[in-house]
Enzyme design. Structure first.
Site, PDB file in Angstrom:
ATOM      1  N   CYS A 108      40.095  32.189  47.638  1.00 36.63           N
ATOM      2  CA  CYS A 108      40.735  31.698  47.008  1.00 36.63           C
ATOM      3  C   CYS A 108      41.301  33.071  47.713  1.00 36.63           C
ATOM      4  CB  CYS A 108      40.274  32.354  45.250  1.00 36.63           C
ATOM      5  SG  CYS A 108      41.153  32.166  45.039  1.00 36.63           S
ATOM      6  N   CYS A 111      43.372  34.894  44.225  1.00 35.22           N
ATOM      7  CA  CYS A 111      42.295  36.103  42.954  1.00 35.22           C
ATOM      8  C   CYS A 111      41.462  35.488  43.445  1.00 35.22           C
ATOM      9  CB  CYS A 111      41.939  35.333  41.578  1.00 35.22           C
ATOM     10  SG  CYS A 111      42.346  33.454  41.319  1.00 35.22           S
ATOM     11  N   SER A 112      40.472  35.194  43.046  1.00 36.44           N
ATOM     12  CA  SER A 112      38.724  34.837  43.231  1.00 36.44           C
ATOM     13  C   SER A 112      38.261  33.661  42.734  1.00 36.44           C
ATOM     14  CB  SER A 112      37.996  36.297  43.669  1.00 36.44           C
ATOM     15  OG  SER A 112      37.842  36.637  41.619  1.00 36.44           O
ATOM     16  N   CYS A 113      38.619  33.008  42.522  1.00 36.66           N
ATOM     17  CA  CYS A 113      38.496  31.653  41.934  1.00 36.66           C
ATOM     18  C   CYS A 113      37.300  31.044  41.872  1.00 36.66           C
ATOM     19  CB  CYS A 113      39.272  30.984  41.152  1.00 36.66           C
ATOM     20  SG  CYS A 113      41.077  31.159  39.930  1.00 36.66           S
TER      21      CYS A 113
END
Length: 207
Positions: A108, A111-113
């Site tokens: 990702c 972000c850090s989905c």
């Protein structure tokens, strides 16, 4: 280079964000606004019961059941939900299948989905800028750092998760495992193999 050797942090090695979270948790606890035991229970649920065991069961069912595998390929959201695995950041899913010719890897970049309902809590390295950038620029080198060496002929496809869509990698099923049931097969599936930074285990190495 980034450190993916373990996902916990020793008390004297907190990042700035981790230190802030710890300080906030301490303050809220002292004011009686949160129960640390409840926080621990939530974390334990996502780390062990919610995932990545859920994802492992999805993969094992796909390995054992061609009809389910096709459903997972066509509509991963519905197929995964049929097993009861829905919830936080896992509502819209796509499954990508590794083959002898293609290896899939998830990142990702913005972000850090991450599909919590299927894979549990995201590992620290998944959110690190080094992984998020280098996985796209040089995925083969990143895989080598995780101990995954692929044939030069194997194509690596990197999938970028977003707030709208998250990915589950279905690793290749280890050869010679036709006699194993779904529970045993699930034991061969690791979290990293469902991100694409690892491979499924051989039975002798499964814990």
């Amino acid at each position: 280079m980034f450190d993916h050797s373990h996902d916990h942090d020793h008390d004297n090695h907190y990042s700035d964000m981790q230190a802030r979270v710890r300080a906030l948790e301490t303050l809220l606890t002292e004011k009686g606004l949160i129960d640390p035991a409840a926080i621990d229970a939530i974390v334990e649920t996502y780390e062990t019961r919610v995932g990545p065991r859920n994802g492992a069961r999805v993969v094992a069912k796909a390995w054992a059941n061609p009809d389910f595998a096709e459903w997972l390929r066509v509509d991963a959201t519905a197929a995964i939900a049929s097993l009861g695995y829905t919830g936080r950041q896992g509502e819209h899913m796509r499954a990508v299948f590794n083959t002898p010719d293609t290896h899939n890897m998830v990142v990702c970049t913005l972000c850090s989905c991450y599909p919590w309902a299927v894979l549990g809590l995201p590992p620290v390295w998944y959110k690190a800028p080094a992984y998020r950038s280098r996985a796209v620029i040089n995925p083969r080198a990143v895989l080598a750092e995780f101990g995954v060496t692929l044939s030069p002929e194997t194509q690596i496809r990197v999938w970028d998760s977003t707030a709208e869509l998250r990915y589950l990698v279905v690793p290749e099923r280890p050869a010679g495992m036709d006699d194993l049931g779904e529970e045993a097969l699930a034991g061969l599936v690791t979290r990293d193999s469902m991100i694409g930074t690892g491979l499924a285990l051989a039975p002798r190495t499964a814990s």
